[in-house]
Design an enzyme around this catalytic site. Structure first.
Site: not given
Length: 246
Positions: A187, A89, A154-156, A158, A141
């Site tokens: 969230i 997590n 971040y996208a890479a 996730k 995500s």
């Protein structure tokens, strides 16, 4: 009987946010839980909610440090005798448009989100192989599926943890080890607090259910995937976003 009765789980970043909600859900469902986090005060607070309980413990662990992760994982197995579930997590964001993003920003997100997930899975996998069972759950995500402005780092990462889960599902299925990813949407956790109110309001309008998700709603999905009820689900990514896509 609770769905996670007699199972032992490690939850990284488990002292706050979605990790905290997941730790509490797993405990409610009968699991023994070991929390890995870098915030000792938050760890102590969580453990303190269950006085005199042998079912929860916490370790201050930097998931980017493989020897530290391996040592803490070994302690968990020594304490409880096995390791059934790993919830990867822990993660961070550090947003910026490409022309403004520094190499340090990019690298820090990659090291924590991607290498950290690798380190924890690597430390856990031998125990799961030996017992011929186990579950690894990676926190992705919807950003890892659809990406978003200012989040190339971040996208890479996730997207990467989805790919790793799919690889591990193929590599270790013969050992009865399952690996899946969960992709939350917006969230209600501390991670969204820096978002200006007007921008957050606009983002929420993009959610068909017109609200933020709750950490407990992600925890419920982790609990299901960790349980024997999900015994034939592996190599999947489950979106939990209220229907939101970028």
């Amino acid at each position: 009987m609770n769905r996670l009765e007699n199972k032992v789980a490690i939850i990284t970043g488990g002292a706050k946010g979605i990790g905290y909600a997941t730790a509490k859900k797993f405990l409610e469902e009968g699991a023994a839980v070991a929390v890995f986090d870098i915030d000792q005060e938050a760890i102590d607070s969580l453990v303190g909610e269950y006085p005199n309980s042998g079912s929860v413990c916490g370790y201050k662990v930097d998931i980017t440090d493989l020897p530290q992760v391996e040592a803490a994982t070994a302690e968990v197995v020594q304490k409880y005798g096995k390791l059934d579930v790993l919830v990867n997590n822990a993660g961070i964001i550090s947003d910026a448009l490409l022309h403004k993003m520094t190499p340090e920003q990019f690298n820090r997100v990659v090291v924590i989100n991607l290498y950290g997930t690798f380190n924890c899975a690597k430390a856990a996998i031998s125990y799961m192989m030996n017992q011929k069972s186990g579950v690894i759950l990676n926190a992705s995500s919807i950003g890892g599926i659809y990406s978003n402005v200012g989040q190339c780092n971040y996208a890479a990462t996730k997207a990467g943890v989805i790919a790793m889960a799919k690889a591990w599902a193929k590599e270790y299925g013969k050992y009865n080890i399952r690996a899946n990813a969960v992709a939350p949407g917006l969230i209600d956790t501390p991670i969204i607090k820096p978002i200006p109110a007007e921008i957050l309001e606009r983002l929420i309008k993009g959610v068909p259910m017109r609200r933020l998700g709750k950490p407990e709603e992600i925890a419920n999905v982790y609990a299901f995937l960790a349980s024997d009820e999900a015994s034939f689900i592996t190599g999947e990514v489950i979106e939990v976003s209220g229907g939101y896509t970028y």
